[in-house]
Design a protein around this motif. Structure first.
Motif: not given
Length: 469
Positions: A173-181
């Motif tokens: 979940v965290e990696s996905y949000f940072w990839l989004s950022a």
């Protein structure tokens, strides 16, 4: 025979259970608050990530929970612990074995044995078969405590597996949000670079016509390179996020080398279908569901049972061995009742190396003290995690609001600065400063969105998997 068995059955049950020399288990007492404020939160929700309402995120987490190699390791450890428990429980019951033997020995001399002549030689035949059983009687609960320690080991291993599952889900979940950022920052940098390159063409014509100074055109060119550098940095960060997420998903080296090709929503991250709202108060006992706390307490219970195992070594051990078989010099006569035999023997062993046993007891008692400290540290760490995560979630939400307003103000200021510059009322340095401030605020807003959403994931991780309203 049936009557004898009915008389032995209670004795069998008594010997099987025996008594236990392990100390009574008591959970370490800690000064724990009942709750943070008032809340009706109850059991944990397994698929807490679905609260974000993003189908892409849900699919990635499901893929990670199946393909992640740390999860595969944890699953294998659970299988090992299950087998270890089975081995420990088997020690409570008799061990059976079957043997069969046949031989034919030839000699030229009469050795006082029954022989048969064949082709001038003398031969001795020997055939036997037997069923044997041995049983170590568990008077002092040694094997029962060992089995219970193994059971607690299985519980601890299962909790460790759950912790791995929880960590992998949170990491995804965290990696996905940072990839989004980083995708959002890449989109911003691309847009800014395109605009600055187009502006450079316009201002180059003005410079050629003597309308702007050398300082202005050099500042404009430098500004283009600043945007180009920001784009390169965003792409480096995006690639690192993609490969990190691909490793979490358990994808192959070939896929990693070819490119992860994981789609992220970019600027759409700011408008996810739903952003979870955490409860204002959480009961303290919800933390007992955290996998690491369950693992620590199970390990403590296992250490408690191991004390009983070690103490039993001071006392004598008893064993029974039974044998039922048949022997004959002719194979076809092996099953005759006249050739059958039976034997029953008992054994008692009294240890004399009490100093060594004492050291063993001291060792397992120290292991229990270590397990108590580990449990208490885990509980303290859990409360720290929850407090830090709740504060981060609140403050990152405030940060997103502040940066959103800052971007709005700077966007409006950018329009005014451009108008002033075009009409000759301001220098290009003023326009450049306003534009750079807007770009920096937009990039900071993308990172703040990721930090806010990741902080919610950290709260779910700190709570042991989420909450239920």
């Amino acid at each position: 025979m049936l009557k004898k068995f009915s008389l032995l059955a209670p004795l069998f049950a008594l010997l099987l259970t025996g008594c236990s020399l392990a100390p009574d288990y008591q959970r370490p007492e800690m000064d724990i608050p009942q709750t943070w404020e008032a809340s009706q939160s109850q059991a944990l929700q397994n698929k807490w990530w679905e609260r974000f309402g993003d189908p892409t995120l849900n699919a990635l987490v499901d893929e990670a929970l199946v393909g992640n190699k740390n999860v595969a390791q944890a699953m294998a450890r659970v299988e090992q612990a299950q087998a270890s428990l089975g081995v420990a429980r088997d020690a409570l019951f008799p061990t059976a074995a079957a043997t069969a033997d046949g031989s034919r020995t030839g000699t030229r001399r009469d050795a006082g044995t029954i022989y048969k002549k064949q082709n001038g030689e003398r031969f001795a035949n020997s055939f036997s078969g037997a069923l044997a059983a041995s049983w170590n009687l568990d008077f002092w609960g040694k094997y029962w405590n060992a089995a219970e320690a193994a059971r607690m080991g299985l519980v601890a291993t299962e909790a460790a597996r759950d912790n791995v599952l929880l960590s992998v889900a949170a990491g995804t979940v965290e990696s996905y949000f940072w990839l989004s950022a980083y995708t959002w920052q890449e989109e911003l940098a691309q847009s800014v670079l395109k605009n600055r390159e187009e502006s450079l063409k316009v201002y180059q014509d003005r410079f050629d016509n003597g309308q702007i100074s050398d300082l202005d055109i050099l500042s404009i060119k430098a500004n283009v390179e600043t945007a180009r550098n920001a784009l390169a940095s965003a792409r480096i960060a995006k690639n690192a996020a993609e490969t990190s997420l691909a490793v979490l998903l358990g994808r192959s080296p070939a896929e990693l080398l070819a490119g992860a090709r994981i789609k992220a929503p970019g600027a759409l991250m700011a408008s996810l279908a739903s952003t979870p709202v955490l409860p204002s108060g959480i009961p303290s006992d919800i933390l007992n569901m955290r996998p690491d706390i369950r693992q620590a307490e199970a390990s403590l219970k296992a250490a408690n049972y191991n004390i009983g195992v070690a103490r039993a070594a001071f006392l004598p051990s008893f064993s029974l061995t039974g044998l039922l078989g048949s022997a004959s010099i002719e194979l076809n006569e092996l099953l005759r009742s006249s050739n059958h035999y039976a034997a029953l023997s008992g054994n008692i062993s009294l240890p004399l190396n009490f100093w060594t046993i004492k050291r063993g007891v001291t060792m397992v008692e120290a292991q229990k003290e270590e397990a108590i400290a580990t449990y208490e540290l885990t509980v303290l760490g859990a409360f720290k995690d929850v407090r830090d995560a709740l504060v981060s979630q609140t403050e990152y939400a405030n940060s997103v609001k502040a940066l959103t307003r800052q971007v709005e103000y700077l966007d409006a200021a950018m329009g005014h600065a451009r108008t002033r510059y075009d009409n000759g009322f301001a220098s290009y340095l003023e326009l450049l400063t306003t534009e750079s401030n807007l770009f920096s605020a937009q990039q900071a807003l993308a990172a703040a969105h990721a930090q806010h959403l990741a902080s919610i994931a950290k709260v779910c991780l700190a709570l042991g998997g989420g909450w239920q309203d």
